[in-house]
Motif scaffolding. Structure first.
Motif, PDB file in Angstrom:
ATOM      1  N   MET A  84       0.740  -1.143  -0.045  1.00 23.57           N
ATOM      2  CA  MET A  84       0.121   0.077  -0.186  1.00 23.57           C
ATOM      3  C   MET A  84       0.812   1.378  -0.021  1.00 23.57           C
ATOM      4  N   GLN A  85       0.673   2.089  -0.834  1.00 19.91           N
ATOM      5  CA  GLN A  85       1.320   3.374  -0.898  1.00 19.91           C
ATOM      6  C   GLN A  85       0.702   4.410   0.160  1.00 19.91           C
ATOM      7  N   THR A  86       1.602   5.156   0.734  1.00 18.09           N
ATOM      8  CA  THR A  86       1.112   6.231   1.815  1.00 18.09           C
ATOM      9  C   THR A  86       1.871   7.442   1.238  1.00 18.09           C
ATOM     10  N   PHE A  87       1.814   8.364   2.007  1.00  9.56           N
ATOM     11  CA  PHE A  87       2.502   9.902   1.834  1.00  9.56           C
ATOM     12  C   PHE A  87       3.648   9.717   1.836  1.00  9.56           C
ATOM     13  N   HIS A  88       4.589  10.168   0.763  1.00 14.06           N
ATOM     14  CA  HIS A  88       5.761   9.953   0.761  1.00 14.06           C
ATOM     15  C   HIS A  88       6.325  11.353   0.845  1.00 14.06           C
ATOM     16  N   ALA A 126       1.087  12.758  -7.559  1.00 12.49           N
ATOM     17  CA  ALA A 126      -0.317  13.076  -7.706  1.00 12.49           C
ATOM     18  C   ALA A 126      -1.085  12.707  -6.596  1.00 12.49           C
ATOM     19  N   LEU A 127      -0.859  11.554  -5.868  1.00 16.22           N
ATOM     20  CA  LEU A 127      -1.647  11.109  -4.924  1.00 16.22           C
ATOM     21  C   LEU A 127      -1.413  11.977  -3.387  1.00 16.22           C
ATOM     22  N   GLU A 128      -0.322  12.202  -3.330  1.00 20.31           N
ATOM     23  CA  GLU A 128       0.134  13.219  -2.416  1.00 20.31           C
ATOM     24  C   GLU A 128      -0.506  14.567  -2.411  1.00 20.31           C
ATOM     25  N   ALA A 129      -0.489  14.878  -3.652  1.00 24.65           N
ATOM     26  CA  ALA A 129      -1.219  16.293  -3.722  1.00 24.65           C
ATOM     27  C   ALA A 129      -2.527  16.283  -3.620  1.00 24.65           C
ATOM     28  N   ILE A 163      -7.973   9.148  -3.787  1.00 27.94           N
ATOM     29  CA  ILE A 163      -6.907   8.779  -2.595  1.00 27.94           C
ATOM     30  C   ILE A 163      -7.087   7.246  -2.490  1.00 27.94           C
ATOM     31  N   ALA A 164      -8.498   6.894  -2.317  1.00 30.04           N
ATOM     32  CA  ALA A 164      -8.564   5.217  -2.016  1.00 30.04           C
ATOM     33  C   ALA A 164      -7.978   4.481  -3.146  1.00 30.04           C
ATOM     34  N   ARG A 165      -8.238   4.752  -4.367  1.00 29.87           N
ATOM     35  CA  ARG A 165      -7.632   4.231  -5.503  1.00 29.87           C
ATOM     36  C   ARG A 165      -5.981   4.184  -5.330  1.00 29.87           C
ATOM     37  N   GLY A 166      -5.463   5.285  -4.962  1.00 26.49           N
ATOM     38  CA  GLY A 166      -3.935   5.223  -4.815  1.00 26.49           C
ATOM     39  C   GLY A 166      -3.548   4.737  -3.649  1.00 26.49           C
ATOM     40  N   LEU A 167      -4.286   4.187  -2.797  1.00 25.18           N
ATOM     41  CA  LEU A 167      -3.865   3.468  -1.458  1.00 25.18           C
ATOM     42  C   LEU A 167      -4.316   2.012  -1.737  1.00 25.18           C
ATOM     43  N   GLY A 168      -4.917   1.538  -2.812  1.00 26.29           N
ATOM     44  CA  GLY A 168      -5.010   0.165  -2.943  1.00 26.29           C
ATOM     45  C   GLY A 168      -6.257   0.006  -2.314  1.00 26.29           C
ATOM     46  N   LEU A 169      -7.225   0.806  -1.706  1.00 20.11           N
ATOM     47  CA  LEU A 169      -8.574   0.553  -1.056  1.00 20.11           C
ATOM     48  C   LEU A 169      -9.569   0.208  -1.846  1.00 20.11           C
ATOM     49  N   ARG A 170      -9.803   0.442  -3.061  1.00 19.29           N
ATOM     50  CA  ARG A 170     -10.817   0.233  -4.146  1.00 19.29           C
ATOM     51  C   ARG A 170     -10.368  -0.022  -5.555  1.00 19.29           C
TER      52      ARG A 170
END
Length: 383
Positions: free
Chosen positions: A1-5, A313-316, A376-383
């Motif tokens: 899972m990707q988190t805020f880098h 993009a996810l962090e932004a 954000i949910a897609r970026g974190l692998g939650l959906r």
């Protein structure tokens, strides 16, 4: 899972000198305009246009800071620009006229535009004389950006634009628009889209105001009726508009404006309550200050990664969502903690009354909260 880098931000050695320059310039402008005593004009300041102030910033070399000198820029670093932006916003400077052009339109044209477009538009932006708007949202589509129905069709060596955009910030005084339109007939969703640079004085462009509940005029409806454009108006590659537009959203969503819109309220709260504030108010000030500092570190970290050529993009998107939640909640928290007559004329009452009216819009601009949480949910692998 990707988190805020995130990582430490290498703030430039020139930061102190830049802050001093900005403070002097803003102080001089407010003194000349007589606006320094009105905190309501310092809240949400990136939505307040003042073309004269934009020209002053352009003369001082504080617009287009990272752009090439060949096109009127100054070839400074992205973090130097970030320092200038957060100083302007913390002071409540009226930067709304040039904000969009400096934040994304100029850079977009430099990256994707024709040589003719670069020379036509970018130097004037750097001087603080040419302003831009963004044509994304359309009627009936809500925040579904892929539901674009405005079309571009070829007519010989020209393009013809037909359709409508809505909620277009600053279209009433902008000189150009970067519009996302459907250039491939029969295409659906994010396929077949292209970006075009449209002069707002082109025949067939009509702008009508949308007035908000405070009487403010930021938003507009824009119609395109058989608007003819030269081939050079196409920005980037035909059919790649979706990828280009979404890449720009990292610039739009992660900047310091996403958590500093209500800063004037925190400043006035601290001034009003002084050192003898109640424990409840002291706790609130501490909480708001800590959250602001955390958001600053997150936002600056995104800026540093963008400067290195990354695509955070996810962090932004996280910064935009968390920042909007913070600045939107602040007026209600202050109102609950301090007994205040909103009809009174003291500075705290003025800025609080203003932000209670406009802050609901903070989570709409740049993408609604529901859309952001899905990203954000897609970026974190939650959906």
């Amino acid at each position: 899972m990707q988190t805020f880098h995130a990582k430490p931000v290498p703030w430039p050695d020139t930061a102190g000198e830049l802050r001093a320059r900005v403070r002097a310039l803003v102080s001089e402008h407010f003194a000349q305009q007589g606006d320094a005593a009105d905190p309501a004009k310092r809240a949400n300041s990136w939505a307040h246009p003042d073309p004269a102030f934009s020209r002053k910033l352009g003369e001082a070399g504080l617009i287009g800071m990272v752009w090439p000198k060949e096109y009127g820029g100054h070839e400074r670093s992205s973090l130097e620009r970030y320092v200038v932006l957060e100083e302007l916003l913390a002071l409540g400077a009226p930067v709304g006229a040039h904000w969009i052009a400096d934040r994304q339109t100029g850079g977009m044209i430099l990256r994707y535009g024709s040589e003719e477009a670069k020379r036509q538009w970018v130097p004037g932006m750097a001087r603080g004389e040419l302003f831009a708007c963004i044509g994304l949202s359309e009627p009936g589509a809500g925040s579904d950006l892929a539901s674009v129905r405005t079309t571009a069709r070829r007519k010989g060596d020209r393009w013809v634009i037909d359709g409508q955009k809505v909620w277009t910030t600053n279209a009433h005084f902008a000189h150009l628009m970067i519009a996302l339109v459907r250039s491939e007939e029969g295409s659906e969703r994010n396929a077949g889209l292209s970006q075009f640079v449209i002069s707002m004085d082109a025949p067939g462009v009509t702008v009508k105001p949308i007035i908000d509940l405070t009487g403010g005029h930021d938003f507009n409806e824009v119609w395109f009726d058989n608007v003819e454009l030269p081939e050079t108006a196409l920005a980037g590659t035909e059919g790649q508009g979706w990828a280009q537009a979404t890449a720009e959203l990292s610039l739009e969503r992660s900047g310091p404006e996403r958590y500093l819109s209500s800063t004037a309220l925190l400043i006035e709260l601290i001034r009003a309550v002084g050192p003898d504030a109640s424990d409840e108010v002291k706790a609130l000030v501490g909480r708001l200050t800590a959250e602001m500092w955390t958001l600053r570190q997150m936002s600056a970290s995104v800026a540093a990664r963008l400067a290195e050529g990354d695509d955070p993009a996810l962090e932004a998107t996280m910064v935009k969502d968390l920042g909007n939640t913070y600045e939107q909640a602040m007026p209600g928290l202050v109102q609950a903690a301090v007994e205040l007559d909103l009809a009174g004329g003291d500075p705290l009452a003025r800025v609080l009354g203003y932000l209670l009216q406009v802050s609901p819009s903070f989570s709409l601009r740049g993408g609604t909260r529901e859309i952001l949480k899905g990203i954000i949910a897609r970026g974190l692998g939650l959906r």
